[in-house]
Design an enzyme around this catalytic site. Structure first.
Site: not given
Length: 349
Positions: A8-11, A50, A174, A203, A242
């Protein structure tokens, strides 16, 4: 609705948290980083931990009604040496999360999926109809032959939009881990009677993208170069198709998916349902670089002819199912979104 947002702190995760707050939901953040008021406004319940740690998951899932799983290692990475890290974070982390959800009795999951599970997109040959080209050969790429030919006759192909029922064909580590996440979530849903939705992101771009990292998206590569005063480097010939979708629209798609899980209208007990999440407005990688450079006021992009073996040529998909079944619509047009992104803050990590 109390929603655990992993990563939740990510992009993307921080935008999901903002969207949930705006809708009157109660987000809880699980992230390896501590609280960041610039990304997630207080007061939001925060567990620094984590997804691979069972004890952290027990704390984070307390009282949760649903989970929005955004935590992941993303991007193509540097080389195959990254494979163990991708598998550990994405697949072991997801397995640990799902096991903890089963134990805690949490039965609703929105998974951050990806369009990379399709590999190359949809192609049609004038002679052989719908075909599935194999991986592009290094010799062709080195010679500047970037378009995949018809596997039957070698003729040029016309790219099209992929639907959710298209065969999956991951072409890099990935992508393989993202497909494995879906399989794990489907197995969890069957075993527990839970409901799961995988949003296959296209994207995604926008403010708070990480800068100067090989694990970010192509839009971040271009913006980072512009901030350094350098020309954005466009691989191949820049004609790769894309679907660039703004992060605000992806956050709204997550909120719509959570509502659909709560109502049961779009997903039954024991089921995982996948939805493409894109703008439905294809653009080339070269277009993104040029539009962003113009909006930023920086130097013109440089088309380098370089390539990465794990990349696919064209991948765009139809989001018609998401629109029809969840009532979601993208709100940020390409030109507006890129103009906003040109001046929006990036993150160090």
């Amino acid at each position: 609705m109390r929603v655990l947002v992993t990563g939740g702190a990510g992009f993307i995760g921080s935008h999901v948290v903002e969207e949930l707050l705006a809708l009157g939901r109660e987000p809880v953040v699980l992230d390896t980083r501590g609280p960041d008021p610039d990304a997630v406004p207080p007061p939001v319940a925060w567990v620094r931990g984590d997804v691979r740690d069972p004890a952290d998951l027990v704390r984070a899932l307390a009282g949760a009604d649903a989970v929005c799983h955004q935590a992941a290692m993303v991007g193509l990475g540097r080389d195959f040496a990254d494979a163990p890290a991708y598998v550990e974070v994405n697949d072991l982390g997801t397995a640990r999360l799902l096991a903890a959800m089963a134990e805690a009795g949490v039965r609703r999951l929105v998974l951050a999926g990806s369009m990379v599970v399709y590999g190359e997109g949809r192609y049609d040959c004038a002679r052989h109809g719908r075909v599935r080209p194999g991986p592009r050969r290094p010799a062709d790429l080195a010679a500047g032959r970037f378009e995949p030919p018809c596997p039957e006759c070698g003729a040029p192909l016309a790219p099209g939009e992929v639907g959710e029922d298209a065969p999956t064909d991951p072409r890099n580590v990935y992508a393989t881990t993202k497909l494995a996440q879906e399989h794990l979530a489907a197995a969890w849903a069957r075993a527990t009677g839970g409901r799961a939705i995988s949003l296959r992101y296209h994207n995604v771009y926008g403010d708070r993208m990480p800068r100067d990292t090989p694990y970010a998206g192509v839009a971040s590569f271009f913006r980072s170069a512009l901030e350094r005063g350098e020309r954005p480097r466009v691989f191949e010939d820049g004609a790769q198709r894309r679907d660039f979708v703004h992060v605000a629209d992806i956050a709204a798609a997550n909120a719509a998916a959570l509502d659909a899980l709560a109502s049961g209208d779009a997903c039954r007990d024991g089921e995982l349902r996948a939805y493409n999440a894109g703008s439905d407005e294809p653009h080339t990688v070269g277009e993104m670089a040029r539009t962003l450079a113009e909006a930023f006021g920086g130097p013109e992009p440089e088309v380098t002819g370089e390539y990465r073996l794990g990349d696919v040529r064209h991948i765009t998909a139809s989001s018609a199912r998401l629109r029809a079944e969840l009532g979601w619509r993208p709100r940020v047009p390409f030109a507006e979104g890129v103009a906003r992104f040109a001046t929006a803050p990036l993150r160090a990590v």
